[in-house]
Design an enzyme around this catalytic site. Structure first.
Site, mmCIF file in Angstrom:
data_model
loop_
_atom_site.group_PDB
_atom_site.id
_atom_site.type_symbol
_atom_site.label_atom_id
_atom_site.label_comp_id
_atom_site.label_asym_id
_atom_site.label_seq_id
_atom_site.Cartn_x
_atom_site.Cartn_y
_atom_site.Cartn_z
ATOM 1 N N THR A 134 -21.918 -18.953 -45.962
ATOM 2 C CA THR A 134 -21.262 -20.002 -45.162
ATOM 3 C C THR A 134 -21.180 -21.320 -45.929
ATOM 4 O OG1 THR A 134 -21.600 -21.373 -43.198
ATOM 5 C CG2 THR A 134 -23.557 -20.409 -44.134
ATOM 6 N N ASP A 135 -20.252 -22.171 -45.516
ATOM 7 C CA ASP A 135 -20.169 -23.507 -46.128
ATOM 8 C C ASP A 135 -21.360 -24.387 -45.725
ATOM 9 O OD1 ASP A 135 -19.461 -23.961 -43.454
ATOM 10 O OD2 ASP A 135 -17.536 -24.920 -43.897
ATOM 11 N N GLU A 136 -22.079 -23.981 -44.653
ATOM 12 C CA GLU A 136 -23.169 -24.835 -44.149
ATOM 13 C C GLU A 136 -24.315 -24.972 -45.148
ATOM 14 O OE1 GLU A 136 -24.266 -24.485 -40.105
ATOM 15 O OE2 GLU A 136 -22.238 -24.013 -39.459
ATOM 16 N N TYR A 160 -30.489 -22.309 -39.372
ATOM 17 C CA TYR A 160 -29.501 -21.272 -39.718
ATOM 18 C C TYR A 160 -29.039 -21.443 -41.168
ATOM 19 C CZ TYR A 160 -24.790 -19.336 -40.287
ATOM 20 O OH TYR A 160 -23.677 -18.697 -40.787
ATOM 21 N N LYS A 164 -29.478 -18.934 -44.482
ATOM 22 C CA LYS A 164 -28.364 -18.396 -45.272
ATOM 23 C C LYS A 164 -28.504 -18.827 -46.738
ATOM 24 C CE LYS A 164 -25.182 -16.389 -43.958
ATOM 25 N NZ LYS A 164 -24.967 -14.914 -43.745
HETATM 26 P P1 NAD Z 1 -21.891 -12.509 -35.231
HETATM 27 O O1 NAD Z 1 -23.110 -13.174 -34.706
HETATM 28 O O2 NAD Z 1 -20.674 -12.431 -34.374
HETATM 29 O O3 NAD Z 1 -22.238 -10.998 -35.647
HETATM 30 C C1 NAD Z 1 -23.391 -10.663 -36.370
HETATM 31 C C2 NAD Z 1 -23.576 -9.159 -36.287
HETATM 32 O O4 NAD Z 1 -24.745 -8.831 -37.068
HETATM 33 C C3 NAD Z 1 -23.828 -8.631 -34.867
HETATM 34 O O5 NAD Z 1 -23.048 -7.500 -34.619
HETATM 35 C C4 NAD Z 1 -25.325 -8.278 -34.878
HETATM 36 O O6 NAD Z 1 -25.658 -7.206 -34.008
HETATM 37 C C5 NAD Z 1 -25.530 -7.899 -36.333
HETATM 38 N N1 NAD Z 1 -26.934 -8.042 -36.747
HETATM 39 C C6 NAD Z 1 -27.758 -9.094 -36.527
HETATM 40 N N2 NAD Z 1 -28.978 -8.860 -37.046
HETATM 41 C C7 NAD Z 1 -28.905 -7.637 -37.637
HETATM 42 C C8 NAD Z 1 -29.830 -6.850 -38.363
HETATM 43 N N3 NAD Z 1 -31.089 -7.275 -38.572
HETATM 44 N N4 NAD Z 1 -29.441 -5.650 -38.843
HETATM 45 C C9 NAD Z 1 -28.169 -5.205 -38.615
HETATM 46 N N5 NAD Z 1 -27.258 -5.908 -37.917
HETATM 47 C C10 NAD Z 1 -27.612 -7.109 -37.441
HETATM 48 O O7 NAD Z 1 -21.579 -13.218 -36.602
HETATM 49 P P2 NAD Z 1 -20.170 -13.542 -37.285
HETATM 50 O O8 NAD Z 1 -19.669 -14.817 -36.762
HETATM 51 O O9 NAD Z 1 -19.335 -12.329 -37.249
HETATM 52 O O10 NAD Z 1 -20.667 -13.805 -38.784
HETATM 53 C C11 NAD Z 1 -20.768 -12.749 -39.713
HETATM 54 C C12 NAD Z 1 -21.292 -13.292 -41.020
HETATM 55 O O11 NAD Z 1 -20.425 -14.300 -41.506
HETATM 56 C C13 NAD Z 1 -22.669 -13.958 -40.917
HETATM 57 O O12 NAD Z 1 -23.410 -13.613 -42.053
HETATM 58 C C14 NAD Z 1 -22.373 -15.437 -40.875
HETATM 59 O O13 NAD Z 1 -23.436 -16.171 -41.418
HETATM 60 C C15 NAD Z 1 -21.136 -15.513 -41.756
HETATM 61 N N6 NAD Z 1 -20.198 -16.589 -41.480
HETATM 62 C C16 NAD Z 1 -19.731 -16.804 -40.218
HETATM 63 C C17 NAD Z 1 -18.783 -17.791 -39.994
HETATM 64 C C18 NAD Z 1 -18.232 -18.062 -38.615
HETATM 65 O O14 NAD Z 1 -17.536 -19.053 -38.424
HETATM 66 N N7 NAD Z 1 -18.482 -17.213 -37.634
HETATM 67 C C19 NAD Z 1 -18.320 -18.569 -41.070
HETATM 68 C C20 NAD Z 1 -18.836 -18.338 -42.351
HETATM 69 C C21 NAD Z 1 -19.758 -17.332 -42.547
HETATM 70 O O1 DAU Z 2 -19.159 -23.460 -41.029
HETATM 71 C C1 DAU Z 2 -19.370 -22.087 -40.897
HETATM 72 C C2 DAU Z 2 -20.246 -21.845 -39.699
HETATM 73 O O2 DAU Z 2 -19.458 -22.115 -38.546
HETATM 74 C C3 DAU Z 2 -20.820 -20.432 -39.631
HETATM 75 O O3 DAU Z 2 -21.640 -20.226 -40.737
HETATM 76 C C4 DAU Z 2 -21.603 -20.236 -38.330
HETATM 77 O O4 DAU Z 2 -22.046 -18.891 -38.241
HETATM 78 C C5 DAU Z 2 -20.689 -20.549 -37.172
HETATM 79 O O5 DAU Z 2 -21.401 -20.431 -35.950
HETATM 80 C C6 DAU Z 2 -20.089 -21.942 -37.299
HETATM 81 O O6 DAU Z 2 -21.114 -22.968 -37.111
HETATM 82 P P1 DAU Z 2 -20.814 -24.280 -36.252
HETATM 83 O O7 DAU Z 2 -22.098 -24.833 -35.782
HETATM 84 O O8 DAU Z 2 -19.883 -25.194 -36.972
HETATM 85 O O9 DAU Z 2 -19.978 -23.586 -35.053
HETATM 86 P P2 DAU Z 2 -19.999 -23.818 -33.465
HETATM 87 O O10 DAU Z 2 -18.849 -23.066 -32.893
HETATM 88 O O11 DAU Z 2 -21.334 -23.575 -32.863
HETATM 89 O O12 DAU Z 2 -19.702 -25.378 -33.333
HETATM 90 C C7 DAU Z 2 -18.527 -25.954 -33.890
HETATM 91 C C8 DAU Z 2 -18.603 -27.457 -33.671
HETATM 92 O O13 DAU Z 2 -18.510 -27.713 -32.267
HETATM 93 C C9 DAU Z 2 -19.919 -28.065 -34.103
HETATM 94 O O14 DAU Z 2 -19.678 -29.349 -34.658
HETATM 95 C C10 DAU Z 2 -20.740 -28.187 -32.829
HETATM 96 C C11 DAU Z 2 -19.669 -28.414 -31.773
HETATM 97 N N1 DAU Z 2 -19.961 -27.866 -30.433
HETATM 98 C C12 DAU Z 2 -20.366 -26.591 -30.325
HETATM 99 C C13 DAU Z 2 -20.675 -26.058 -29.099
HETATM 100 C C14 DAU Z 2 -21.141 -24.630 -28.957
HETATM 101 C C15 DAU Z 2 -19.783 -28.680 -29.320
HETATM 102 O O15 DAU Z 2 -19.378 -29.847 -29.423
HETATM 103 N N2 DAU Z 2 -20.061 -28.148 -28.098
HETATM 104 C C16 DAU Z 2 -20.512 -26.875 -27.928
HETATM 105 O O16 DAU Z 2 -20.789 -26.473 -26.765
#
Ligand code: NAD
Ligand code: DAU
Length: 357
Positions: A134-136, A160, A164
């Site tokens: 992730t970019d985080e 988190y 990562k």
């Molecule tokens: P998500 O939470 O929707 O899905 C995660 C999946 O991993 C789930 O199906 C869960 O059951 C499975 N899981 C969790 N722990 C596990 C374990 N110990 N063994 C096997 N499976 C397990 O997450 P997502 O949003 O689809 O993100 C997927 C990946 O991409 C993550 O690694 C996250 O850090 C990364 N990522 C997400 C975003 C975003 O915006 N969602 C952006 C950048 C990177």
């Molecule tokens: O940047 C990549 C990341 O983006 C991934 O690695 C993470 O897995 C993914 O969850 C996401 O993280 P964020 O914290 O940016 O996503 P989230 O949707 O939780 O929140 C987006 C923005 O909105 C953040 O600045 C927090 C804000 N927010 C979020 C929630 C849930 C609110 O203002 N209100 C809310 O209720």
């Protein structure tokens, strides 16, 4: 056709990747997922009867199981999506993040290394371990600072992000020490179909439709760089095919938006798609106490993948957001299934002390 072991494939991005991979016949897929609260096997229902797709319930930390799967299916690649992925949950329970994101990734790396080392030379050369990060991990930017490049030092701020970052360091070390052919991607915020509604965009869509408050943390001026999930999946496959071993690739949407602006756009779309008499959904917007340690701004410089591999995002934010809103409108059954008792408990934990439930 090659075989990919996908971990976490029942979650948001993993499921979108698998559906695309099977549709476009990129590879046979084995999906290892623990089925945590964030997963949903319904995401993959259309693959029922697909002989080139296998689902296995299990934990990436289970070395014995992973060893077995590697021997049984002989994958050419592993893509590690499995993670605890929600920043707010990491603030309540950091240990869960350490367990899966750090220890789990370490176990997966250990199993991959032993498997890879014993492969015949030709297969060894083809094998890849792709870590989805992730970019985080780069921390937070001020408004005037340039976007993150692959050379930015890691400065994770949330539990988190720290988990990562730790995992990414182990991936790097496995390449450096053992020569494991790794690739790492650092992507910005994804949105699209199948996202669990704890995250901002689906939360806002579903709260608005239910007539509930739309919680915006702090002043709503935090900035995220939004990428449509299918563009992310295409980038992952391209990097798997053509990325340079041992390297990391930033993936971003070239699309910085304040949270307030994202929420307002969703409200205007809903005003058009599901109009209410004398009422705009934006009236539901409620500013609530901020996320502790809330990163102010993320922005990704993705010129490396654009110039070296020829990728660029295809979806505009307007078209992607419209597809997303329409997907949630057209899938009420999916929505009702994810609204479990456990999810209600989470909403209470995260929002009750912010003055809304
Ligand atoms: P998500 O939470 O929707 O899905 C995660 C999946 O991993 C789930 O199906 C869960 O059951 C499975 N899981 C969790 N722990 C596990 C374990 N110990 N063994 C096997 N499976 C397990 O997450 P997502 O949003 O689809 O993100 C997927 C990946 O991409 C993550 O690694 C996250 O850090 C990364 N990522 C997400 C975003 C975003 O915006 N969602 C952006 C950048 C990177
Ligand atoms: O940047 C990549 C990341 O983006 C991934 O690695 C993470 O897995 C993914 O969850 C996401 O993280 P964020 O914290 O940016 O996503 P989230 O949707 O939780 O929140 C987006 C923005 O909105 C953040 O600045 C927090 C804000 N927010 C979020 C929630 C849930 C609110 O203002 N209100 C809310 O209720």
């Amino acid at each position: 056709m090659s075989t990919i072991l996908v971990t976490g494939g029942a979650g948001f991005i993993g499921a979108n990747f698998i559906l695309l991979a099977r549709k476009l016949q990129w590879a046979n897929i084995v999906n290892l997922d623990k089925l945590t609260y964030a997963s949903n096997l319904e995401n993959l229902a259309e693959l029922k009867g697909d002989k080139n797709y296998r689902f296995v319930q299990g934990d990436i930390s289970n070395l014995e199981l992973v060893n077995y799967l590697l021997q049984e299916y002989q994958p050419n690649a592993i893509i590690n999506f499995a993670a605890e992925s929600h920043v707010d949950r990491s603030i309540f329970s950091p240990q869960d993040f350490m367990q899966t994101n750090v220890a789990g990734t370490c176990q997966l790396l250990a199993a991959s290394r032993f498997y890879w080392q014993k492969l015949p030379l030709e297969q060894q050369k083809q094998f890849r371990f792709l870590q989805i990060s992730t970019d985080e991990v780069y921390g937070s930017l001020q408004l005037e600072e340039p976007a993150f490049t692959e050379d930015n030092p890691y400065a994770p701020n949330s539990p988190y992000a720290a988990s990562k970052a730790a995992a990414d360091h182990f991936v790097r070390a496995y390449h450096h020490t053992y020569g494991l052919p790794t690739l790492t991607t650092n992507c910005s915020n994804n949105y699209g179909p199948l996202q669990f509604p704890e995250k901002l965009i689906p939360l806002i869509i579903l709260n608005a439709l239910a007539g509930k408050s739309l919680p915006i943390y702090g002043d709503g001026q935090n900035i995220r760089d939004w990428l449509y999930v299918i563009d992310h999946c295409a980038a992952i496959y391209l990097i798997l095919q053509q990325g340079k071993i041992g390297e990391t690739y930033n993936i971003g949407g070239l699309n910085e938006q304040t949270n307030l602006s994202v929420v307002e756009k969703i409200c205007y779309m809903l005003d058009e798609l599901v109009p209410q008499l004398n009422f705009s959904y934006s009236a539901l917007i409620t500013f609530v106490p901020d996320r502790p340690g809330h990163d102010r701004r993320y922005a990704i410089d993705c010129s490396k993948i654009m110039t070296e591999l020829g990728w660029k995002p295809q979806e505009s934010f307007d078209s992607g957001l419209r597809k997303t809103v329409e997907w949630y409108l057209h899938n009420p059954l999916w929505v009702s299934q994810v609204h479990s008792e456990a999810y209600q408990k989470w909403l209470k934990q995260n929002y009750e002390n912010r003055g809304i439930v």
